[in-house]
Motif scaffolding. Structure first.
Motif, PDB file in Angstrom:
ATOM      1  N   ILE A   4       0.838  -1.201   0.000  1.00  0.00           N
ATOM      2  CA  ILE A   4       0.000   0.000   0.000  1.00  0.00           C
ATOM      3  C   ILE A   4       0.874   1.251   0.000  1.00  0.00           C
ATOM      4  N   ASN A   5       1.902   1.276   0.830  1.00  0.00           N
ATOM      5  CA  ASN A   5       2.798   2.431   0.907  1.00  0.00           C
ATOM      6  C   ASN A   5       3.536   2.651  -0.412  1.00  0.00           C
ATOM      7  N   THR A   6       3.906   1.551  -1.070  1.00  0.00           N
ATOM      8  CA  THR A   6       4.577   1.662  -2.369  1.00  0.00           C
ATOM      9  C   THR A   6       3.645   2.283  -3.403  1.00  0.00           C
ATOM     10  N   VAL A   7       2.402   1.810  -3.421  1.00  0.00           N
ATOM     11  CA  VAL A   7       1.411   2.348  -4.360  1.00  0.00           C
ATOM     12  C   VAL A   7       1.130   3.823  -4.052  1.00  0.00           C
ATOM     13  N   LEU A   8       1.037   4.170  -2.774  1.00  0.00           N
ATOM     14  CA  LEU A   8       0.771   5.556  -2.382  1.00  0.00           C
ATOM     15  C   LEU A   8       1.851   6.492  -2.905  1.00  0.00           C
ATOM     16  N   GLU A   9       3.103   6.080  -2.774  1.00  0.00           N
ATOM     17  CA  GLU A   9       4.202   6.913  -3.271  1.00  0.00           C
ATOM     18  C   GLU A   9       4.168   7.010  -4.793  1.00  0.00           C
ATOM     19  N   LYS A  10       3.829   5.904  -5.448  1.00  0.00           N
ATOM     20  CA  LYS A  10       3.742   5.889  -6.912  1.00  0.00           C
ATOM     21  C   LYS A  10       2.638   6.832  -7.396  1.00  0.00           C
ATOM     22  N   VAL A  11       1.478   6.755  -6.766  1.00  0.00           N
ATOM     23  CA  VAL A  11       0.357   7.617  -7.148  1.00  0.00           C
ATOM     24  C   VAL A  11       0.689   9.087  -6.873  1.00  0.00           C
ATOM     25  N   THR A  12       1.323   9.348  -5.748  1.00  0.00           N
ATOM     26  CA  THR A  12       1.715  10.722  -5.404  1.00  0.00           C
ATOM     27  C   THR A  12       2.601  11.329  -6.478  1.00  0.00           C
ATOM     28  N   LYS A  13       3.566  10.537  -6.947  1.00  0.00           N
ATOM     29  CA  LYS A  13       4.500  11.026  -7.964  1.00  0.00           C
ATOM     30  C   LYS A  13       3.814  11.205  -9.309  1.00  0.00           C
ATOM     31  N   LEU A  68       0.827  14.878  -6.392  1.00  0.00           N
ATOM     32  CA  LEU A  68      -0.042  15.132  -5.233  1.00  0.00           C
ATOM     33  C   LEU A  68       0.734  15.461  -3.958  1.00  0.00           C
ATOM     34  N   LYS A  69       2.014  15.749  -4.065  1.00  0.00           N
ATOM     35  CA  LYS A  69       2.831  15.950  -2.870  1.00  0.00           C
ATOM     36  C   LYS A  69       2.225  16.996  -1.934  1.00  0.00           C
ATOM     37  N   ASN A  70       1.707  18.087  -2.501  1.00  0.00           N
ATOM     38  CA  ASN A  70       1.158  19.162  -1.657  1.00  0.00           C
ATOM     39  C   ASN A  70      -0.202  18.809  -1.054  1.00  0.00           C
ATOM     40  N   LEU A  71      -0.793  17.678  -1.463  1.00  0.00           N
ATOM     41  CA  LEU A  71      -2.093  17.265  -0.928  1.00  0.00           C
ATOM     42  C   LEU A  71      -1.989  16.091   0.053  1.00  0.00           C
ATOM     43  N   ARG A  72      -0.804  15.578   0.248  1.00  0.00           N
ATOM     44  CA  ARG A  72      -0.632  14.464   1.170  1.00  0.00           C
ATOM     45  C   ARG A  72      -0.805  14.914   2.624  1.00  0.00           C
ATOM     46  N   GLY A  73      -1.438  14.041   3.426  1.00  0.00           N
ATOM     47  CA  GLY A  73      -1.586  14.315   4.849  1.00  0.00           C
ATOM     48  C   GLY A  73      -2.482  15.488   5.175  1.00  0.00           C
ATOM     49  N   ARG A  74      -3.399  15.821   4.266  1.00  0.00           N
ATOM     50  CA  ARG A  74      -4.261  17.000   4.459  1.00  0.00           C
ATOM     51  C   ARG A  74      -5.643  16.580   4.966  1.00  0.00           C
ATOM     52  N   ASP A  75      -6.298  17.519   5.637  1.00  0.00           N
ATOM     53  CA  ASP A  75      -7.685  17.356   6.066  1.00  0.00           C
ATOM     54  C   ASP A  75      -8.578  17.509   4.844  1.00  0.00           C
ATOM     55  N   ILE A  76      -9.349  16.479   4.504  1.00  0.00           N
ATOM     56  CA  ILE A  76     -10.196  16.519   3.308  1.00  0.00           C
ATOM     57  C   ILE A  76     -11.182  17.680   3.361  1.00  0.00           C
ATOM     58  N   PHE A  77     -11.680  17.998   4.549  1.00  0.00           N
ATOM     59  CA  PHE A  77     -12.690  19.046   4.678  1.00  0.00           C
ATOM     60  C   PHE A  77     -12.126  20.439   4.449  1.00  0.00           C
TER      61      PHE A  77
END
Length: 464
Positions: free
Chosen positions: A119-128, A132-141
């Motif tokens: 999952i972590n590998t896929v998350l990094e792949k999708v981020t790149k 999406l680097k500036n949207l990681r770890g953000r409050d959706i609301f």
């Protein structure tokens, strides 16, 4: 994945007329198909049939068969559909299950029992790949509409389904976001995925589509192959009620000459700064919005455009600086009396039990005749007795605009008013905004829609 509609008709609960009528359609493995046509023509209903939401969630009656790889969609369990079909809804807020972006992106993988390391590998792949680097770890609301759209797509992209279903995926995206979306679509097309998109904004899909399905009143009116679509003139598309098929960049509005306007006819921002929690969203803005002009506020997703509108409407208090009107500072309480806002997600502001009552809510009963006239002009009079929640996304948008026309306010604010609107209704919306400006209203519009800007905008205020 192969898709077959065989003599399919569908009617939603408590409706006399059908949403789909006699649909016969084959979509082959790896085909990229665009569903288009006027708002309410049945595009979204087709996508709902393919992901099991119709009739599973919305109810209704189906005649005929919808087959995925030769198997009736009604025979699939919901978890089986989820494993092969990925959906991006017109309103991304309705598909979120988590409160932070990382958890939302990986939600499908966690549901499928994928190991944490993978999952972590896929998350990094999708981020790149989706930037999406500036949207990681953000409050959706606390995301903008466009940022939510990106996260909704990322959550589907991470699960790598065989069939991608997308309903107006570009509706709230800025130009950079649309370019990133196009690159992702190019990639999944080369992987042989089947893609079905319902969309009004066409130009970014022109080089990708294999076939266009043009719907009218729930029927397939015309099928157009990709090469024919790419060669069609803008005039021919407009006559069908469709938008341009080529990249559109609006002309510069900043050089136009205007009649002399006094300070008493403007709404001014004076060193206005706006904080959201501990974060400064907008810093020391200085600008004048004049009566008689349509001013379009532009800028990338998340820059603070919607926050600016909420402040001008009195929903949010500025942290520093001031807003002036008629040469005097004006409070948030006073702004609430003078301004009316059509929100980006109009579901937040539809309260009545019928379309007609929505228009006259908060107005004098004598305005009923006026409401019917406005609804007729917006092409909604035939739906006057229906509940607003039964309308399509584009129809809801037009209803919110109709409500704004009923309000006798000095300041009218619109946040992405063309989201979900076809060419005809985009032109209709542009005409109404120009009418409001001609009546001496201050009209401020947040938009990424270049075609719309070219139709009605007198001035561009770009937030950078």
């Amino acid at each position: 994945m192969n898709i077959d509609f065989k003599n399919v008709s569908f009617t939603y609960p408590d409706k006399e007329s059908g949403a789909l009528k006699d649909i016969n359609l084959h979509i082959g493995q790896g085909e990229f198909v665009l569903l288009t046509g006027a708002s309410g023509c049945g595009k979204t209903t087709i996508t709902r049939m393919l992901n099991g939401l119709v009739p599973g969630f919305y109810g209704g009656r189906i005649d005929g068969k919808v087959l995925l790889d030769g198997r009736d969609i009604r025979e699939y369990k919901s978890y089986e559909i989820a494993s092969i079909v990925g959906s991006v809804f017109q309103n991304p807020r309705t598909q979120f299950f988590n409160v932070d972006t990382d958890s939302e992106i990986t939600f499908g993988l966690e549901n499928a029992g994928v190991p944490a390391k993978e999952i972590n590998t896929v998350l990094e792949k999708v981020t790149k790949e989706l930037q999406l680097k500036n949207l990681r770890g953000r409050d959706i609301f606390r995301l903008s509409g466009g940022e939510k759209q990106k996260i909704a797509f990322a959550s589907v992209y991470a699960s790598a389904p065989e069939l991608y279903l997308m309903d107006e995926p570009s509706a709230n995206l800025d130009m950079a976001g649309i370019d990133a979306l196009k690159k992702c679509l190019e990639k999944i097309k080369t992987e042989g995925k089947t893609i079905v998109i319902a969309e009004h904004r066409l130009y970014y899909l022109t080089s990708l589509v294999d076939r266009i399905i043009y719907l009218k009143d729930g029927r397939i009116e015309k099928e157009i192959d990709g090469d024919t679509f790419r060669s069609m003139s803008v005039e021919a598309l407009n006559q069908m009620g469709l938008r341009t098929n080529c990249y559109f960049k609006t002309t510069d509005k900043g050089s136009r000459e205007y009649k002399q306007i006094t300070d008493g006819e403007s709404l001014g921002l004076r060193a206005l700064s706006i904080d959201y929690g501990k974060r400064r969203i907008l810093n020391k803005l200085n600008h004048d919005f004049y009566k008689g002009r349509v001013c379009c506020v532009t800028g990338r997703n998340g820059i603070g455009k919607s926050t600016l509108l909420r402040t001008v409407c009195g929903f949010i208090k500025g942290s520093e600086g001031s807003i002036i009107m008629n040469g005097k500072s004006i409070s948030s309480k006073e702004l609430k009396k003078k301004a009316f806002m059509v929100m980006q997600d109009v579901n937040y502001q539809l309260f009545a039990d019928s379309v007609l009552n929505e228009c006259i809510l908060g107005t004098e009963e004598k305005s009923r005749d006026m409401a019917e006239k406005v609804l007729e002009e917006m092409g909604l009079l035939e739906f006057e007795s229906l509940h607003p929640n039964t309308l399509s996304g584009g129809q809801k948008q037009r209803l919110a605009i109709a409500v704004s026309l009923m309000m006798d306010k000095e300041i009218l604010l619109f946040d992405e008013p063309t989201s979900g609107l076809d060419y005809k209704n985009m032109c209709l919306c542009a005409g109404f905004l120009k009418q409001l400006a001609d009546r001496g209203k201050i009209v401020i519009v947040v938009t990424h829609d270049e075609e719309f800007i070219d139709l009605c905008c007198d001035e561009i205020y770009n937030l950078a």
